[in-house]
Enzyme design. Structure first.
Site, PDB file in Angstrom:
ATOM      1  N   CYS A   1      38.612  26.147  -9.591  1.00 15.41           N
ATOM      2  CA  CYS A   1      38.427  27.408 -10.306  1.00 15.41           C
ATOM      3  C   CYS A   1      39.490  28.402  -9.841  1.00 15.41           C
ATOM      4  O   CYS A   1      39.794  28.493  -8.657  1.00 15.41           O
ATOM      5  CB  CYS A   1      37.069  28.055 -10.108  1.00 15.41           C
ATOM      6  SG  CYS A   1      35.715  27.054 -10.675  1.00 15.41           S
TER       7      CYS A   1
ATOM      8  N   ARG B   1      44.004  24.625 -10.788  1.00 18.91           N
ATOM      9  CA  ARG B   1      42.767  24.690 -10.009  1.00 18.91           C
ATOM     10  C   ARG B   1      41.539  24.258 -10.811  1.00 18.91           C
ATOM     11  O   ARG B   1      40.450  24.102 -10.253  1.00 18.91           O
ATOM     12  CB  ARG B   1      42.543  26.114  -9.498  1.00 18.91           C
ATOM     13  CG  ARG B   1      43.674  26.638  -8.649  1.00 18.91           C
ATOM     14  CD  ARG B   1      43.380  28.038  -8.220  1.00 18.91           C
ATOM     15  NE  ARG B   1      42.285  28.078  -7.286  1.00 18.91           N
ATOM     16  CZ  ARG B   1      42.396  27.942  -5.969  1.00 18.91           C
ATOM     17  NH1 ARG B   1      43.580  27.785  -5.436  1.00 18.91           N
ATOM     18  NH2 ARG B   1      41.349  27.979  -5.206  1.00 18.91           N
TER      19      ARG B   1
ATOM     20  N   TRP C   1      36.499  24.793 -13.081  1.00 22.67           N
ATOM     21  CA  TRP C   1      36.243  23.391 -12.804  1.00 22.67           C
ATOM     22  C   TRP C   1      34.742  23.335 -12.540  1.00 22.67           C
ATOM     23  O   TRP C   1      34.251  23.858 -11.541  1.00 22.67           O
ATOM     24  CB  TRP C   1      37.022  22.938 -11.571  1.00 22.67           C
ATOM     25  CG  TRP C   1      36.888  21.483 -11.269  1.00 22.67           C
ATOM     26  CD1 TRP C   1      37.647  20.457 -11.770  1.00 22.67           C
ATOM     27  CD2 TRP C   1      35.922  20.861 -10.395  1.00 22.67           C
ATOM     28  NE1 TRP C   1      37.214  19.257 -11.268  1.00 22.67           N
ATOM     29  CE2 TRP C   1      36.157  19.467 -10.426  1.00 22.67           C
ATOM     30  CE3 TRP C   1      34.884  21.349  -9.607  1.00 22.67           C
ATOM     31  CZ2 TRP C   1      35.407  18.564  -9.686  1.00 22.67           C
ATOM     32  CZ3 TRP C   1      34.131  20.445  -8.874  1.00 22.67           C
ATOM     33  CH2 TRP C   1      34.401  19.066  -8.916  1.00 22.67           C
TER      34      TRP C   1
ATOM     35  N   ASN D   1      34.558  31.619  -7.747  1.00 25.38           N
ATOM     36  CA  ASN D   1      35.008  30.290  -7.349  1.00 25.38           C
ATOM     37  C   ASN D   1      34.204  29.914  -6.116  1.00 25.38           C
ATOM     38  O   ASN D   1      34.168  30.669  -5.154  1.00 25.38           O
ATOM     39  CB  ASN D   1      36.514  30.347  -7.027  1.00 25.38           C
ATOM     40  CG  ASN D   1      36.994  29.128  -6.274  1.00 25.38           C
ATOM     41  OD1 ASN D   1      36.433  28.053  -6.398  1.00 25.38           O
ATOM     42  ND2 ASN D   1      38.036  29.294  -5.478  1.00 25.38           N
ATOM     43  N   GLY D   2      33.530  28.773  -6.154  1.00 26.00           N
ATOM     44  CA  GLY D   2      32.713  28.347  -5.017  1.00 26.00           C
ATOM     45  C   GLY D   2      31.368  27.860  -5.503  1.00 26.00           C
ATOM     46  O   GLY D   2      31.193  27.571  -6.691  1.00 26.00           O
TER      47      GLY D   2
ATOM     48  N   GLU E   1      46.906   4.533  -1.290  1.00 21.54           N
ATOM     49  CA  GLU E   1      47.513   5.647  -2.022  1.00 21.54           C
ATOM     50  C   GLU E   1      47.978   5.192  -3.413  1.00 21.54           C
ATOM     51  O   GLU E   1      47.804   5.915  -4.401  1.00 21.54           O
ATOM     52  CB  GLU E   1      48.682   6.219  -1.191  1.00 21.54           C
ATOM     53  CG  GLU E   1      49.481   7.327  -1.839  1.00 21.54           C
ATOM     54  CD  GLU E   1      48.681   8.578  -2.199  1.00 21.54           C
ATOM     55  OE1 GLU E   1      47.521   8.695  -1.798  1.00 21.54           O
ATOM     56  OE2 GLU E   1      49.223   9.416  -2.928  1.00 21.54           O
TER      57      GLU E   1
ATOM     58  N   LYS F   1      46.558   6.889  -6.764  1.00 15.27           N
ATOM     59  CA  LYS F   1      47.443   7.488  -7.774  1.00 15.27           C
ATOM     60  C   LYS F   1      47.152   6.893  -9.142  1.00 15.27           C
ATOM     61  O   LYS F   1      47.024   7.593 -10.138  1.00 15.27           O
ATOM     62  CB  LYS F   1      48.889   7.210  -7.364  1.00 15.27           C
ATOM     63  CG  LYS F   1      49.868   8.276  -7.489  1.00 15.27           C
ATOM     64  CD  LYS F   1      49.879   9.380  -6.489  1.00 15.27           C
ATOM     65  CE  LYS F   1      48.602  10.108  -6.235  1.00 15.27           C
ATOM     66  NZ  LYS F   1      48.608  10.915  -5.063  1.00 15.27           N
TER      67      LYS F   1
ATOM     68  N   GLU G   1      43.665   7.976 -10.526  1.00 16.46           N
ATOM     69  CA  GLU G   1      43.618   9.406 -10.878  1.00 16.46           C
ATOM     70  C   GLU G   1      44.210   9.684 -12.247  1.00 16.46           C
ATOM     71  O   GLU G   1      43.663  10.455 -13.008  1.00 16.46           O
ATOM     72  CB  GLU G   1      44.481  10.193  -9.882  1.00 16.46           C
ATOM     73  CG  GLU G   1      43.776  10.762  -8.718  1.00 16.46           C
ATOM     74  CD  GLU G   1      44.688  11.688  -7.933  1.00 16.46           C
ATOM     75  OE1 GLU G   1      45.776  11.262  -7.505  1.00 16.46           O
ATOM     76  OE2 GLU G   1      44.300  12.850  -7.747  1.00 16.46           O
TER      77      GLU G   1
ATOM     78  N   HIS H   1      37.692 -11.736   3.061  1.00 18.07           N
ATOM     79  CA  HIS H   1      36.332 -11.399   3.506  1.00 18.07           C
ATOM     80  C   HIS H   1      35.497 -10.787   2.380  1.00 18.07           C
ATOM     81  O   HIS H   1      34.454 -10.201   2.643  1.00 18.07           O
ATOM     82  CB  HIS H   1      36.398 -10.435   4.697  1.00 18.07           C
ATOM     83  CG  HIS H   1      37.104 -11.023   5.873  1.00 18.07           C
ATOM     84  ND1 HIS H   1      36.589 -12.075   6.600  1.00 18.07           N
ATOM     85  CD2 HIS H   1      38.318 -10.755   6.426  1.00 18.07           C
ATOM     86  CE1 HIS H   1      37.435 -12.411   7.566  1.00 18.07           C
ATOM     87  NE2 HIS H   1      38.500 -11.618   7.468  1.00 18.07           N
TER      88      HIS H   1
ATOM     89  N   LYS I   1      43.429  20.527  -8.766  1.00 21.66           N
ATOM     90  CA  LYS I   1      44.447  20.378  -7.720  1.00 21.66           C
ATOM     91  C   LYS I   1      43.902  20.752  -6.344  1.00 21.66           C
ATOM     92  O   LYS I   1      44.185  20.091  -5.360  1.00 21.66           O
ATOM     93  CB  LYS I   1      45.637  21.272  -8.088  1.00 21.66           C
ATOM     94  CG  LYS I   1      46.778  21.233  -7.105  1.00 21.66           C
ATOM     95  CD  LYS I   1      47.558  19.960  -7.243  1.00 21.66           C
ATOM     96  CE  LYS I   1      48.682  19.854  -6.251  1.00 21.66           C
ATOM     97  NZ  LYS I   1      49.038  18.443  -6.024  1.00 21.66           N
TER      98      LYS I   1
HETATM   99  O1  M6R Z   1      45.413  20.229  -0.967  1.00 21.08           O
HETATM  100  P1  M6R Z   1      45.033  19.011  -0.188  1.00 21.08           P
HETATM  101  O2  M6R Z   1      46.204  18.225   0.255  1.00 21.08           O
HETATM  102  O3  M6R Z   1      44.107  19.321   0.954  1.00 21.08           O
HETATM  103  O4  M6R Z   1      44.221  18.116  -1.193  1.00 21.08           O
HETATM  104  C1  M6R Z   1      43.573  16.955  -0.766  1.00 21.08           C
HETATM  105  C2  M6R Z   1      43.151  16.089  -1.923  1.00 21.08           C
HETATM  106  O5  M6R Z   1      42.246  16.767  -2.735  1.00 21.08           O
HETATM  107  C3  M6R Z   1      44.351  15.645  -2.757  1.00 21.08           C
HETATM  108  O6  M6R Z   1      45.287  14.948  -2.000  1.00 21.08           O
HETATM  109  C4  M6R Z   1      43.892  14.754  -3.928  1.00 21.08           C
HETATM  110  O7  M6R Z   1      43.388  13.552  -3.451  1.00 21.08           O
HETATM  111  C5  M6R Z   1      45.066  14.544  -4.876  1.00 21.08           C
HETATM  112  N1  M6R Z   1      44.662  14.804  -6.218  1.00 21.08           N
HETATM  113  C6  M6R Z   1      45.634  13.168  -4.786  1.00 21.08           C
HETATM  114  O8  M6R Z   1      46.658  12.954  -5.695  1.00 21.08           O
END
Ligand code: M6R
Length: 612
Positions: free
Chosen positions: A2, A27, A74, A100-101, A484, A488, A491, A507, A607
């Site tokens: 947000c 955000r 959000w 926001n929160g 990772e 990626k 996401e 396993h 984000k």
């Molecule tokens: O701002 P931050 O690095 O603390 O954010 C952490 C995660 O929310 C962030 O890395 C998230 O997993 C990304 N969308 C990954 O691409």
């Protein structure tokens, strides 16, 4: 999570609010709204979808007013809908609230308010704030500004959870009240105008003077005045910080998506981060070699991609320093009864510096008396301000929700830190330190080569983009890169992608493998290369299509044994994550593009995750 914007000044507020929201859209982007103080009261306009949808909705009205607040959402409580989007209002429509929160005790507050006769329109937790203010202000007949401030202070004391707030009241025009607890809020001080924002990008196109609020601060903004109070309404002294030039969002620069632009920026962002460290590695992290000498344990904490950076760093620390190092998810660490050994250095890694889970984990580490060091990308962020020491990665703004350039910059910082700790602890010689840092300094050239593999990776994506499940394998420093790569891909494509340590597949995970499933193995010609070849053989024996992400040496050794290969330059084995991850970022990007996904703003994500 947000985004909040507020403006009070002499200009029409609506266009400024919309531009601020646009900059904060990373955000949250499921709905948006604004409230403008017009002559005859507060006008609220909202819409579902992105800020562009709000902009076109606003064009149906003639809004006039030089004070307003706005929000991009959000969803936490209540699905994305026009009713649930902010600003929220009281029964009389005289108050507007953006938030926001999460208000954790909202249900109890709401039940009480309903008993008192309040009618709620939305399913949100936020709406209680508007009705609580209404209750406090209902019999006020004079001294409206002061009473509004007092009411805001009383209401915020009733809230449990986290909040950044922007508040308007019809009877106290030309004035915005803001407050925060565990959610970021910054003021922008302009000339005959002042701003409120979830971060500085909300207003840095109009002013470069920022005031960062602390938890429990209450701020009153007027055209020519910013006053900050503590919870008891004692006025506080504050510092105005001049924002550095050049770190703001600079557009897509000809790229179709921010993600692609940010992937391509990595030779520069890694170089800038390395240069910032190597200018004087002994002082770069703020923590002295004497302090580091006595460290007996290292705790590395982050979320998502940042957590994967800490996982890679764990391998480096234990390889170079011979000091126990734990990499932890912030969200797990903060509620776990963890051992709290003395002489621990706790390192927090975060692009935004605002991730709620990471901030709570930092609070826990501070309470245990650990030395705290944050590696952040955003200047003045909450983590940076709460830590004993901060190192800023030199990425500029990362806009795409999928983190790319922040990750490689975090790796550069963490690698340097591991080397510094190792030297301080006497585990490596000064000569070895020099050699390791020299290898690091050469990386941007290899990164450039990795980025230039986009053409061959695009071809590979064309072959595989219709698949539904992808498996990623790696060992040692490349195991976090498997995670990772999978993160990626899921996401931004919404496809199933799983990362595993290659030695673990037998396993259990090998049961997933079926005919033609792409299995991507990160396998430079390092000490575990043969083991990775075995893993490829095992999955191929079960019908999978093995794709090797390897270096030139590994490619020669492979002799066409796998279905496809991505060939990257040779680098020292512990540095391969820097370049293998770029291949996987490009692979995810190309598959998402072929599947017509919303690459920069994938569904359900934001984000900066500022709620638990
Ligand atoms: O701002 P931050 O690095 O603390 O954010 C952490 C995660 O929310 C962030 O890395 C998230 O997993 C990304 N969308 C990954 O691409």
């Amino acid at each position: 999570m947000c985004g909040i914007v507020g403006y009070t000044g002499r200009k029409e507020s609506a266009p400024i609010l919309i531009a601020g929201l646009k900059a904060l859209e990373y955000r949250g982007y499921d709905s948006a709204g604004l409230a403008v103080e017009e002559k005859d009261g507060i006008k609220i306009v909202k819409s579902v979808g992105k800020v562009s949808a709000l902009k076109s909705e606003v064009s149906n009205y003639t809004l006039h007013g030089t004070t307003g607040i706005a929000h991009t959402r959000w969803a936490t409580h209540g699905k994305p809908s026009t009713i649930n989007s902010h600003p929220h209002s009281d029964c009389l429509g005289e108050i507007a609230v953006v938030h926001n929160g999460i208000i954790e005790n909202y249900q109890a507050l709401k039940d009480e308010l309903i008993k008192k006769g309040h009618t709620f329109k939305s399913e949100t937790d936020t709406e209680v704030i508007a009705h609580l203010l209404e209750e406090k202000l209902k019999s006020v007949n004079s001294d409206y500004e002061n009473e509004f401030l007092k009411a805001a202070a009383e209401v915020t004391k009733m809230l449990e959870g986290s909040y950044a707030l922007g508040l308007l009241w019809k009877k106290a025009p030309n004035m915005i009240i803001g407050s925060r607890v565990k959610s970021p809020l910054v003021c922008g001080a302009g000339e005959n105008e002042n701003f409120l924002g979830s971060d500085v990008s909300a207003f840095n196109q109009w002013t470069r003077n920022a005031i960062y609020l602390d938890d429990y601060d209450i701020v009153v903004l007027k055209e020519n005045e910013i006053k900050i109070y503590d919870r008891q309404l004692h006025e506080k002294y504050y510092n105005i910080i001049e924002l550095e030039q050049g770190l703001e969002q600079s557009g897509k620069n000809g790229y179709e998506h921010y993600m692609l632009k940010e992937i391509n920026e990595q030779p520069f962002t890694v170089r800038s981060t390395i240069e910032a460290v190597l200018k004087d590695i002994n002082t770069a992290f703020g923590i002295t070699k004497d302090e580091l000498k006595n460290i007996k344990n290292i705790l590395m904490i982050g979320c998502g991609t940042a957590y994967h950076a800490t996982m890679v760093a764990k391998y480096w620390v234990e390889e170079f320093c011979n000091i126990p190092c734990q990499a932890e998810y912030a969200s797990e660490y903060k509620y776990r009864k963890a051992a709290m050994p003395d002489e621990t250095l706790a390192v927090f890694v975060s692009q935004s510096g605002e991730t709620a889970d990471t901030v709570s984990a930092l609070e826990k580490a501070r309470a245990a008396g650990f030395k705290t060091l944050s590696i952040c990308n955003v200047f003045g962020s909450t983590l940076a301000r709460m830590s004993d020491h901060t190192f800023y990665t030199k990425c500029g703004s990362e806009i795409s929700v999928a983190s790319t350039k922040a990750f490689t910059a975090q790796l550069a910082a963490l690698f340097s830190l591991s080397v510094l700790i190792a030297e301080s602890a006497g585990s490596i010689s000064t000569e070895k330190k020099g050699r390791l840092l020299n290898e690091l300094a050469k990386l941007p050239v290899a990164i450039e080569t990795a980025v230039s593999e986009d053409g061959s990776i695009s071809k590979l994506a064309e072959k595989y983009y219709k698949e539904k499940t992808f498996v990623f394998l790696g060992r040692n420093v490349n195991y976090p890169i498997a995670l990772e790569g999978a993160l990626k891909l899921k996401e931004i494509t919404y496809l199933q992608a799983e990362g595993f340590p290659a030695g673990e597949i037998k396993h259990g995970p090998i049961a997933l493998i079926n005919t033609d499933m792409p299995v991507i193995s990160i396998m430079p010609a390092d000490s575990l290369y043969d083991k990775m070849v075995n893993a490829c053989e095992e999955v191929m024996a079960r019908g999978a299509k093995a794709i090797a992400v390897t270096d030139e040496k590994g490619y020669k050794l492979l002799e066409n044994r796998v279905e496809d290969v991505i060939v990257l330059p040779n680098v020292e084995e512990y540095l391969f994550p820097f370049i293998s991850v770029i291949a996987l970022q490009l692979f995810a990007y190309r598959i998402a593009k072929l599947n017509n996904r919303e690459i920069d703003q994938p569904r359900n994500l934001a984000k900066s995750v500022t709620v638990e």
